[in-house]
Scaffold this motif. Structure first.
Motif, mmCIF file in Angstrom:
data_model
loop_
_atom_site.group_PDB
_atom_site.id
_atom_site.type_symbol
_atom_site.label_atom_id
_atom_site.label_comp_id
_atom_site.label_asym_id
_atom_site.label_seq_id
_atom_site.Cartn_x
_atom_site.Cartn_y
_atom_site.Cartn_z
ATOM 1 N N ARG A 176 0.832 -1.212 0.000
ATOM 2 C CA ARG A 176 0.000 0.000 0.000
ATOM 3 C C ARG A 176 0.867 1.264 0.000
ATOM 4 O O ARG A 176 0.348 2.368 -0.118
ATOM 5 C CB ARG A 176 -0.942 0.003 1.196
ATOM 6 N N LEU A 177 2.202 1.090 0.144
ATOM 7 C CA LEU A 177 3.080 2.263 0.217
ATOM 8 C C LEU A 177 4.027 2.377 -0.972
ATOM 9 O O LEU A 177 4.503 3.465 -1.286
ATOM 10 C CB LEU A 177 3.882 2.239 1.521
ATOM 11 N N ASN A 178 4.346 1.272 -1.609
ATOM 12 C CA ASN A 178 5.176 1.301 -2.820
ATOM 13 C C ASN A 178 5.257 -0.118 -3.376
ATOM 14 O O ASN A 178 4.795 -1.062 -2.748
ATOM 15 C CB ASN A 178 6.570 1.858 -2.523
ATOM 16 N N ASP A 196 0.225 8.489 3.599
ATOM 17 C CA ASP A 196 -0.541 9.736 3.777
ATOM 18 C C ASP A 196 -0.994 9.899 5.224
ATOM 19 O O ASP A 196 -0.957 10.990 5.783
ATOM 20 C CB ASP A 196 -1.816 9.708 2.910
ATOM 21 N N GLN A 197 -1.485 8.792 5.789
ATOM 22 C CA GLN A 197 -2.142 8.837 7.096
ATOM 23 C C GLN A 197 -1.435 7.909 8.072
ATOM 24 O O GLN A 197 -0.866 6.903 7.663
ATOM 25 C CB GLN A 197 -3.600 8.359 6.960
ATOM 26 N N PRO A 198 -1.520 8.232 9.377
ATOM 27 C CA PRO A 198 -1.015 7.286 10.365
ATOM 28 C C PRO A 198 -1.753 5.958 10.233
ATOM 29 O O PRO A 198 -2.926 5.939 9.843
ATOM 30 C CB PRO A 198 -1.359 7.955 11.707
ATOM 31 N N GLY A 199 -1.063 4.884 10.532
ATOM 32 C CA GLY A 199 -1.702 3.574 10.437
ATOM 33 C C GLY A 199 -0.647 2.487 10.364
ATOM 34 O O GLY A 199 0.552 2.763 10.381
ATOM 35 N N VAL A 200 -1.106 1.255 10.280
ATOM 36 C CA VAL A 200 -0.207 0.114 10.186
ATOM 37 C C VAL A 200 -0.388 -0.514 8.810
ATOM 38 O O VAL A 200 -1.518 -0.802 8.406
ATOM 39 C CB VAL A 200 -0.503 -0.914 11.295
ATOM 40 N N TYR A 201 0.706 -0.678 8.096
ATOM 41 C CA TYR A 201 0.653 -1.175 6.727
ATOM 42 C C TYR A 201 1.439 -2.483 6.653
ATOM 43 O O TYR A 201 2.632 -2.517 6.948
ATOM 44 C CB TYR A 201 1.214 -0.127 5.768
ATOM 45 N N ALA A 202 0.767 -3.541 6.253
ATOM 46 C CA ALA A 202 1.391 -4.862 6.230
ATOM 47 C C ALA A 202 2.252 -5.025 4.983
ATOM 48 O O ALA A 202 1.997 -4.407 3.950
ATOM 49 C CB ALA A 202 0.312 -5.935 6.273
ATOM 50 N N GLY A 203 3.274 -5.855 5.118
ATOM 51 C CA GLY A 203 4.124 -6.158 3.977
ATOM 52 C C GLY A 203 4.818 -7.487 4.186
ATOM 53 O O GLY A 203 4.600 -8.170 5.189
ATOM 54 N N ASN A 215 7.406 -16.731 5.958
ATOM 55 C CA ASN A 215 7.321 -16.222 7.331
ATOM 56 C C ASN A 215 8.122 -14.943 7.510
ATOM 57 O O ASN A 215 8.432 -14.554 8.639
ATOM 58 C CB ASN A 215 7.838 -17.277 8.318
ATOM 59 N N MET A 216 8.502 -14.320 6.432
ATOM 60 C CA MET A 216 9.331 -13.113 6.517
ATOM 61 C C MET A 216 8.439 -11.897 6.267
ATOM 62 O O MET A 216 8.477 -11.271 5.228
ATOM 63 C CB MET A 216 10.469 -13.202 5.499
ATOM 64 N N LEU A 217 7.628 -11.617 7.276
ATOM 65 C CA LEU A 217 6.671 -10.523 7.134
ATOM 66 C C LEU A 217 7.302 -9.219 7.612
ATOM 67 O O LEU A 217 8.402 -9.206 8.168
ATOM 68 C CB LEU A 217 5.419 -10.816 7.955
ATOM 69 N N LEU A 218 6.598 -8.139 7.409
ATOM 70 C CA LEU A 218 7.034 -6.864 7.955
ATOM 71 C C LEU A 218 5.804 -5.994 8.177
ATOM 72 O O LEU A 218 4.712 -6.303 7.707
ATOM 73 C CB LEU A 218 8.030 -6.170 7.022
ATOM 74 N N LYS A 219 6.024 -4.935 8.921
ATOM 75 C CA LYS A 219 4.949 -3.996 9.226
ATOM 76 C C LYS A 219 5.534 -2.611 9.090
ATOM 77 O O LYS A 219 6.665 -2.389 9.541
ATOM 78 C CB LYS A 219 4.568 -4.184 10.691
ATOM 79 N N VAL A 220 4.808 -1.700 8.480
ATOM 80 C CA VAL A 220 5.221 -0.304 8.511
ATOM 81 C C VAL A 220 4.216 0.424 9.398
ATOM 82 O O VAL A 220 3.010 0.359 9.155
ATOM 83 C CB VAL A 220 5.239 0.322 7.102
#
Ligand code: CUA
Length: 340
Positions: A176-178, A196-203, A215-220
């Protein structure tokens, strides 16, 4: 056929999917989305025209019931006008796509000097993040901020990632970010993020890298200005060494059981063994919500205890720890909990 169609439709759709590039949440993801949509329509138009002509030809010139094959249709070879046409037309279509694409390539490869700079290290199977000293973002500590799996950023600001790998090829992707950017050992790649907005974006890692690739997840985690200041302040707080009780016993065990050979805790355990596998810096472990490539919930004590019993519950994990008694696990947990 029905099952196949259903499988395609059902797996392709989820209105609340957290990792949808079709739901951009920042300017770079939006640029890609704005490029993707017209190209999809152009491709759809080409598909419909080409398939339409094929279907028309197949039906119109199909073999009839009364065709005994005795009489061949008129034979022809080549058609210069058509051949020139179907050479030039696709070139024009691709040229049109290039006109839209090239500015986006430059936009995504810019290196804005006023961006927050973060070094990202992809490794089996987790993400390490290092923020150098940047007073304009509140990061004043000489050794900056080091964390893992959860990338914290200020919302509404451009973040410039420098991606490297310590082992094999990974790919950094927060849809959702790039878009995706490969993370290659021995090379350094640039990538931009902005929410744009505060929040948690999964990756997640988007390049097959071994047993625990999935199993190599990340969170922004994107913060509002107050949230960002609080996070930076928390990350720069000097951790205190526990002096009594279970946490103090856990603190001693952390060295005795070899944890400190790989995991750094600033101010207490600074020297990791030179040949140790890379392991997350645990100085502010409990500032995070997830661990081990973000697949386990850090707020669930059972998950952490299960991890200490057997780090191989995540296949291919490089963490090695001898058998621990339940009392030792409780003590270690008590110490880890102080790292916030
Ligand atoms: Cu790292 Cu897939």
């Amino acid at each position: 056929m029905l099952a196949l169609v259903m499988a395609l439709v059902v797996t392709g759709c989820a209105s609340d999917a957290p990792q949808s590039a079709l739901d951009p949440a920042g300017p770079f993801a939006r640029s890609l989305h704005n490029l993707f949509i017209p190209v999809v329509w152009v491709a759809t138009a080409v598909f419909v025209v080409v398939e339409g002509v094929i279907v028309y030809a197949v039906i119109k010139w199909r073999r009839r019931a009364d065709d005994d094959g005795e009489v061949l249709p008129a034979q022809m070879h080549g058609n210069t006008k058509l051949e020139i046409g179907w050479t030039i037309l696709p070139a024009l279509v691709l040229g049109l796509v290039a006109i839209f694409t090239i500015p986006v390539i430059f936009e995504l490869n810019a290196k804005p000097a006023d961006a927050l700079q973060v070094s990202v290290a992809g490794q089996k199977y987790w993400w390490g993040y290092t923020y150098g000293t940047q007073p304009q973002f509140g990061i004043t500590q000489a050794n900056g901020i080091v964390t893992a799996n959860e990338l914290h950023i200020p919302a509404g600001q451009t973040v410039n990632l420098t991606l490297t790998s310590t082992d094999v090829i990974h790919s950094f992707w927060a849809p959702r970010l790039n878009g995706k950017r490969d993370v290659v050992p021995g090379r350094s790649h640039n990538w931009l993020l902005e929410a744009d907005q505060p929040g948690v974006y999964a990756g997640q890692c988007a390049e097959f890298c071994g047993t625990s690739h999935a199993n190599m997840l990340l969170k922004v985690v994107a913060h509002d200005p107050v949230g960002w200041t609080d996070w930076v302040e928390q990350m720069q707080r000097e951790p205190l060494e526990p002096v009594s009780g279970a946490a103090a016993r856990g603190f001693a065990l952390f060295a005795q059981k070899g944890c400190s050979g790989c995991h750094q805790v600033d101010g207490s355990y600074e020297m990791v063994a030179p040949d140790s596998p890379s392991a997350p810096n645990l100085t502010h472990l409990f500032s995070r919500d997830c661990f081990a490539g973000c697949i386990y919930d850090l707020n669930d004590r059972n998950e952490m205890e299960a991890w200490l019993r057997n780090p191989q519950r995540k296949a291919g994990s490089l963490m090695v720890v001898g058998a621990l008694t339940e009392d030792e696990i409780d003590d270690l947990y008590a110490y880890l909990e102080t790292l916030e």
